[in-house]
Design a protein around this motif. Structure first.
Motif: not given
Length: 480
Positions: A9-32
């Protein structure tokens, strides 16, 4: 066996997420790095994006079911999603406001890279994050204001007696939350403006005991509806407060269907559409026409011109061209928004209210104030246009939009002391003189609608829906 099923189930969920979300990343909005934006880009982008604003009473961030959990469903719709983990205000409201505005700047500045239409970026806030989203929707500059708003059980009022006390205290500060002026200013139902506040969808539960819907979400809906703006309200029978995108919410599936249908009802302007700004007074605003966002002349103009154009209404009731008039147009948010819109075509229809005696006493300044507006829109017209051109000299390209100068429509009655004789004998000749001097096109609505007394409401001043249609047809022909 159960462990194998669980891992599958976890593997299938991960595959589904990958198919829907091409890229996930985090950006800083403040210098700190104390404010961040978590970005979820879809596999098949539609061009639409939403900036998410979690709740938490301005004392914490509930960024799971009121944040990240929405990414899967939104990405499945092709919508890019950006969760802003903003800094808490601790009484300084500029901190979270600035963080969310910075998130909007990044999304719109990165639109091409992330396959986003910068004119189709919405906001989605929950509880206190709904309040913050409504602040951004009503008060932030045009460049960082969303194109639509989704408000889950939002805190709207900053009056602790009818709202969530700690949201009020944390946002306004321990002294500020007692200040009637601040309470009124940041109770965002008071900040809704016709045409300038983006379409909104409000979602709540009838039994919400933390943020009463009657004194919060419904107040925002009422303000939007009274302003003639697009707004929808979904109140589910139960669910209390804080259900967000949680699957435990009894009406979760219905919520997703309702929200999905609402999003489909919000049209996205084409990125390369010709931008048309309609500047004016109550006649442009659509006074006297119910749901003027749909049936006023700019809205009907949009329908006539089609999706190759993007028409926006910047009309404000009672406004004057005269800077010494009782309500000068160039003092308004609408004027600043019209400039920030960066239009290709501007339709100016002012002058009716200038004819009132209390305003026309300054009539000697009408020409210079009209010239000020024109020169602000077109910096290249600082020097008046000259007839002809010198042989062998290249003709300079216009810097700024094409300007269409409309005469006022006839005043069939002297309501509010509006004077049709002043309009015809004094205001229109000045408009024609200025248009000739600067090489502008004049649309003589006064002459073209002289026999249309049946196309105005009872006050004899404002067009009804049929009058707005005729105006739209005349102006559309001039634009094309």
């Amino acid at each position: 066996m159960n462990r194998k099923l669980f891992m599958t189930g976890l593997l299938m969920l991960a595959m589904t997420m990958q198919a829907q979300t091409a890229k996930k990343f985090t950006l800083n909005l403040t210098d700190d790095g104390k404010a961040q934006m978590v970005c979820f880009l879809p596999e098949n982008p539609s061009g639409r994006a939403i900036v998410g604003v979690p709740g938490g009473g301005y004392s914490m961030l509930s960024n799971t079911h009121e944040g990240y959990q929405a990414s899967d469903w939104l990405n499945k719709q092709g919508i890019a999603y950006f969760v802003v983990n903003y800094r808490l205000p601790h009484g300084d409201r500029t901190i979270p406001v600035g963080d969310v505005e910075q998130g909007f700047r990044i999304v719109r500045d990165s639109a091409k890279v992330w396959n986003i239409n910068p004119n189709d970026v919405g906001i989605m806030g929950f509880s206190a994050g709904g309040h913050l989203s409504s602040v951004i929707s009503t008060m932030s500059p045009y460049e960082v204001r969303p194109n639509f708003s989704i408000l889950f059980y939002p805190v709207i009022s900053m009056d602790e007696r009818v709202s969530h006390k700690w949201s009020c205290i944390n946002f306004l500060g321990k002294e500020g939350y007692k200040d009637p002026k601040l309470i009124g200013q940041y109770s965002t139902q008071n900040a809704v403006r016709s045409h300038l506040t983006p379409p909104a969808c409000i979602i709540s539960a009838n039994d919400d005991r933390l943020v009463p819907v009657v004194t919060n979400g419904i107040q925002y809906y009422s303000a939007m509806r009274n302003a003639g703006n697009e707004c929808s309200l979904f109140i589910y029978p139960s669910g209390d407060h804080g259900f967000g995108f949680g699957t435990w919410f009894k009406y979760h599936d219905q919520l997703l269907q309702d929200l999905g249908n609402w999003l489909k009802s919000i049209p996205a302007p084409k990125e390369d559409a010709i931008r048309v700004a309609c500047i004016g007074n109550s006649i442009t605003d659509g006074f006297g026409i119910d749901m003027r966002a749909k049936y006023g002349y700019p809205a009907q103009l949009q329908g006539i011109l089609g999706d190759g154009y993007w028409v926006k209404n910047f009309g404000v009731s009672a406004r004057t061209m005269l800077n010494k008039g009782d309500f000068p147009y160039m003092n308004e948010m609408a004027w600043r928004d019209a400039l920030a819109f960066k239009p290709d075509v501007v339709v100016i229809k002012l002058g009716t209210n200038d004819s009132k005696p209390e305003n026309w006493q300054y009539g000697a300044e009408f020409k210079q104030d009209l010239e000020q507006m024109i020169k602000t829109l077109r910096p290249d017209l600082v020097q008046p246009a000259k007839k002809g051109k010198k042989k062998g000299k290249a003709v300079a390209q216009p810097v700024g939009p094409k300007i269409l100068l409309c005469t006022p429509i006839p005043a069939f009655k002297p309501s509010w002391k509006i004077n049709d004789k002043v309009i015809t004998d004094e205001i229109i000749p000045i408009q024609q003189e200025v248009a000739k001097q600067y090489g502008l096109q004049v649309i003589d609505l006064h002459t073209l609608m002289l026999n249309d007394g049946d196309k105005v409401v009872d006050d004899g001043i404002h067009p009804n829906e049929k009058g707005a249609k005729k105006m739209a047809e005349i102006i559309a022909a001039a634009i094309k």
